[in-house]
Design a protein around this motif. Structure first.
Motif, PDB file in Angstrom:
ATOM      1  N   LEU A   6       0.849  -1.194   0.000  1.00 25.76           N
ATOM      2  CA  LEU A   6       0.000   0.000   0.000  1.00 25.76           C
ATOM      3  C   LEU A   6       0.881   1.238   0.000  1.00 25.76           C
ATOM      4  N   GLN A   7       0.688   2.110  -0.981  1.00 16.79           N
ATOM      5  CA  GLN A   7       1.466   3.339  -1.086  1.00 16.79           C
ATOM      6  C   GLN A   7       0.609   4.511  -0.621  1.00 16.79           C
ATOM      7  N   CYS A  12       5.483   3.418   1.947  1.00 16.09           N
ATOM      8  CA  CYS A  12       5.071   2.130   1.396  1.00 16.09           C
ATOM      9  C   CYS A  12       4.853   1.150   2.550  1.00 16.09           C
ATOM     10  N   ILE A  13       3.632   0.596   2.621  1.00 14.52           N
ATOM     11  CA  ILE A  13       3.280  -0.371   3.660  1.00 14.52           C
ATOM     12  C   ILE A  13       3.245  -1.752   3.022  1.00 14.52           C
ATOM     13  N   ASP A  14       4.138  -2.631   3.453  1.00 17.07           N
ATOM     14  CA  ASP A  14       4.297  -3.938   2.815  1.00 17.07           C
ATOM     15  C   ASP A  14       3.015  -4.761   2.842  1.00 17.07           C
ATOM     16  N   GLY A  40       0.311  -4.177   9.327  1.00 14.62           N
ATOM     17  CA  GLY A  40       1.106  -3.342   8.428  1.00 14.62           C
ATOM     18  C   GLY A  40       1.298  -1.923   8.905  1.00 14.62           C
ATOM     19  N   MET A  41       0.282  -1.369   9.548  1.00 14.97           N
ATOM     20  CA  MET A  41       0.384  -0.025  10.126  1.00 14.97           C
ATOM     21  C   MET A  41      -0.589   0.069  11.292  1.00 14.97           C
ATOM     22  N   VAL A  98       2.161   9.033   9.325  1.00 11.12           N
ATOM     23  CA  VAL A  98       0.972   9.486   8.604  1.00 11.12           C
ATOM     24  C   VAL A  98       0.122  10.314   9.563  1.00 11.12           C
ATOM     25  N   LEU A  99      -0.480  11.374   9.051  1.00 11.91           N
ATOM     26  CA  LEU A  99      -1.443  12.149   9.838  1.00 11.91           C
ATOM     27  C   LEU A  99      -2.835  11.818   9.328  1.00 11.91           C
TER      28      LEU A  99
END
Length: 338
Positions: A6-7, A12-14, A40-41, A98-99
């Motif tokens: 995911l960009q 970039c989140i794998d 992932g996040m 990320v905000l």
């Protein structure tokens, strides 16, 4: 099923499986546990823009992060674009990636201030807020919205387009209206409609309780990532389970009672280190209830844990629960001839 990275802006989140922000749940210890299971996040609890500008001590504690939980999204709520931009400039150098802007919280005290999901009723203001934050910080800005405010005002597609037009790097969509809170069934069709309407990544949220739910949401909506909320309470393994199911077709058994007990004790130890024993143990009570839900003796556990005031008392209670539950399971197996 292949999971595409995911960009989100320059990040970039794998593995596009994300822990949703939840007030009173997604504090630092829980986020770390979820990251360890492959999430992932992770997302912080929502923080008030006004409280940041007032330099509120408790608010700054909510924003603490550690390297092992990153990437982490910090969620902000407010309704004044100038105050929100000022708050963001004050925290721009903190360690988050990320905000996220909260436009979905249904709680009355938030909505009555014109914040959270109240912004679903003011698309133009929502757009100005996004634009002001994009200009105030050199980090990706995302927006979390709902299906709409109520059944007469279903405007997630419009809100997503406005977020995109004002520089948002992604949008997360919860498939319920504000009026639904968390009742009923999430409408995944609205997620599909948002995905078809914008070019930025769309994160699907609502009713992800099992790996099969995650797979079905991706297939039905085409979303770029899934976001788990209530399904992760008492179940940080959910992220491992989703990833292994999507990538390898593996369905894990529920954690054993011993695994469950070990995780609860580790969670409690982290809470105590982070918040002190008095507060940490009291906050663990709800987590213990979530962890043990559906297991033998869970009703008794929910009642007993509310009396616990120390780590040693919790450790003894969990040891007793483990022995009681395992004994109950053995008796059940014997009675059923297994």
């Amino acid at each position: 099923m292949m999971m595409k990275p995911l960009q989100i802006g320059n990040l970039c989140i794998d593995r596009p499986v994300i822990l949703a922000p939840m007030a009173g749940v997604t504090d630092l210890p829980f986020r770390v546990l979820c990251r360890e299971q492959g999430c992932g996040m992770v997302c912080t609890e929502m923080v008030s823009a006004k409280a940041i500008t007032y330099k509120n001590k408790n608010t700054f504690l909510l924003m603490e992060t550690v390297p092992q939980e990153r990437p982490v999204s910090l969620q902000l709520f407010g309704s004044d674009s100038d105050i929100m931009a000022e708050a963001v400039r004050m925290i721009a150098d903190r360690d988050f990636d990320v905000l996220d802007v909260n436009m979905g919280c249904p709680v009355p005290k938030v909505v009555n201030n014109g914040e959270g999901s109240a912004l679903m009723k003011q698309p133009e203001l929502a757009g100005r807020i996004v634009r002001s934050l994009v200009e105030a910080i050199d980090k990706p800005v995302t927006v979390k919205i709902r299906k709409g405010f109520d059944d007469d005002h279903i405007n997630a597609v419009e809100m997503a387009k406005i977020a995109e037009a004002n520089g948002a790097a992604a949008v997360a969509v919860h498939g319920r209206t504000r009026e639904q809170y968390y009742s009923g069934k999430a409408d995944w069709e609205i997620i599909r409609r948002v995905k078809e309407a914008v070019k930025i990544p769309v994160i699907g949220n609502g009713d992800i309780f099992t790996p099969q739910d995650a797979k079905r949401m991706i297939e039905e909506t085409g979303c770029d990532a899934i976001m788990a909320a209530r399904g992760a309470r008492g179940n940080p393994w959910l992220f491992r389970d989703i990833i292994d199911y999507l990538e390898k077709g593996i369905l894990h058994e529920k954690p054993s009672l011993k695994e469950m007990t070990d995780m609860m004790l580790r969670h409690a130890e982290m809470h105590i280190r982070y918040k002190g024993e008095y507060q940490g143990i009291r906050e663990m009570r709800k987590h213990v209830a979530w962890y043990t839900a559906g297991y033998h003796g869970s009703a008794r556990m929910r009642q007993a844990v509310n009396e616990v005031e120390s780590y040693e008392a919790l450790k003894q209670l969990l040891a007793d629960w483990l022995a009681y539950s395992e004994g109950g399971m053995k008796a059940h197996d014997k009675n059923n001839g297994s």
